[in-house]
Design an enzyme around this catalytic site. Structure first.
Site, PDB file in Angstrom:
ATOM      1  N   HIS A 200      16.195   4.841 -14.729  1.00 29.01           N
ATOM      2  CA  HIS A 200      15.708   4.166 -13.522  1.00 29.01           C
ATOM      3  C   HIS A 200      14.405   3.207 -13.980  1.00 29.01           C
ATOM      4  CE1 HIS A 200      13.911   3.386  -9.575  1.00 29.01           C
ATOM      5  NE2 HIS A 200      15.103   3.885  -8.958  1.00 29.01           N
ATOM      6  N   ASP A 311      19.739   3.107  -1.085  1.00 28.82           N
ATOM      7  CA  ASP A 311      18.308   3.656  -1.205  1.00 28.82           C
ATOM      8  C   ASP A 311      17.334   3.752   0.003  1.00 28.82           C
ATOM      9  OD1 ASP A 311      16.299   4.572  -2.992  1.00 28.82           O
ATOM     10  OD2 ASP A 311      16.200   2.799  -4.077  1.00 28.82           O
ATOM     11  N   HIS A 312      16.180   3.880  -0.110  1.00 26.25           N
ATOM     12  CA  HIS A 312      15.337   3.972   0.774  1.00 26.25           C
ATOM     13  C   HIS A 312      15.988   3.358   2.198  1.00 26.25           C
ATOM     14  CE1 HIS A 312      11.927   3.998  -2.389  1.00 26.25           C
ATOM     15  NE2 HIS A 312      12.675   5.203  -2.366  1.00 26.25           N
TER      16      HIS A 312
END
Ligand code: DNO
Length: 349
Positions: A200, A311-312
């Site tokens: 990542h 994601d988020h």
């Protein structure tokens, strides 16, 4: 692409049953959370996660993360023991059917934000990073009351100052050489187990508190991939991490690394670049600075077949819970991602 969703285990207010109801959902992304970093994960814990996931009608194929012990990043003599544990964890999750492992090589701090509940004009809240606030925090100052969200709470302030101090003695090249040492030991094991390792990027993709951060842009990803010539040695393309620097052309990178067969996992989310940093926004292109359509198309055109997760998310509709990891906005993100990929795939036929 295979649609996936991060789940923090039994303590997560978002349940597997909720996740199962998101259209097109395929896989769960999770980890063993109750074992200290660097230790071997009990087979029973892995088996339990697998059973819970499969009982809910979902696949158990992605781990995020097997965290890397700081001694490995610091290149300490104890690293060999921790690397051996790391390899053992790869073997164990592989045996349980895991195909992809996400990890990062960020010194001390994983993702860093200055506020987790910043109100947006539409009444939702989101995670933001303002440089002026970061500049006010000095982790080496033991008397400082300031901390930032996302920090590892297992450190006391003194321990934190000590470990940051150790990194301050290191150069970026030292960190590269410790990363290379680690990669050369773990990738042969991953290849043997047929597990795709997916690093990542650093989030945000620049140095904070003078700590070296090296996985930040196209140049560093090229260098990273050249460390080991094997398709199991790949990346998580995190659009939000790379996209918080205007210098990164995320769609270009998506195409390039997909074409090389090295993107095993994609974290899709939008960010808005603002004068003093960035704000996380809804996934839709028009809500932030990233062209999510262009990125999805680049992945598709590059032949990407790996896992994708929204994601988020923001907090919306009064939801409370783990910042960035509520149900509602991530589910909206998943549905948007489905729409993008369906349209792109059909237009290509
Ligand atoms: C933040 C996540 C990161 C990520 C790790 C991977 O929400 O994307 O914490 O899981 O950096 O090791």
């Amino acid at each position: 692409m295979k649609l996936s969703f991060r789940w923090y285990g039994e303590d997560d207010p978002v349940t597997l049953q909720h996740i199962r109801q998101i259209p097109g959902m395929d896989s769960i992304v999770t980890a063993v959370y109750d074992v200290p970093v660097g230790e071997v994960w009990p087979n029973e814990s892995i088996a339990k996660l697998k059973k819970e996931t499969e009982d809910a009608g979902l696949h158990f194929e992605v781990i995020e993360s097997i965290p890397v012990h700081e001694d490995i990043k610091l290149g300490k003599p104890t690293r060999d023991k921790y690397i051996e544990n790391y390899c053992e964890n790869i073997r164990r999750v592989a045996k349980a059917g895991i195909k992809c492992v996400c990890y990062n090589f960020m010194p001390v701090f994983d993702w860093t934000r200055t506020q987790l509940d910043h109100p947006l004009p539409d009444g939702s809240t989101s995670l933001v990073y303002y440089q002026s606030q970061v500049d006010k925090v000095n982790p080496l100052n033991g008397d400082s009351d300031l901390t930032l969200p996302g920090w590892d709470a297992s450190y006391t302030r003194e321990e934190l100052a000590a470990v940051v101090g150790e990194y301050n003695q290191m150069t970026e090249e030292d960190l590269w050489s410790n990363l290379e040492y680690f990669i050369k030991k773990i990738i042969p094991v991953a290849a043997e187990c047929d597990v795709n390792m997916a690093i990542h990027e650093d989030d945000p993709c620049w140095s904070i508190f003078g700590l070296p951060r090296i996985i930040v842009d196209e140049k560093s990803l090229d260098r990273f991939l050249s460390l080991y010539d094997d398709p199991h040695h790949g990346i998580t393309l995190c659009t939000g991490s790379l996209g918080c620097s205007a210098k990164n052309d995320v769609a270009k990178m998506a195409y390039k690394y997909a074409k090389m067969g090295r993107i095993h996992f994609a974290h899709l989310r939008n960010v808005a670049l603002v004068e003093d940093g960035f704000e996380e926004r809804a996934h839709l292109s028009s809500c932030g600075s990233l062209d999510m359509y262009a990125i999805a198309k680049a992945l598709h055109d590059g032949g990407f077949t790996g896992y994708v997760r929204p994601d988020h998310g923001r907090m919306i509709w009064g939801e409370t819970g783990r910042a960035g990891y509520g149900l509602y906005d991530r589910a909206l993100g998943a549905t948007y991602i489905n729409g993008l990929f369906e349209a792109i795939e059909k237009a290509d036929k």
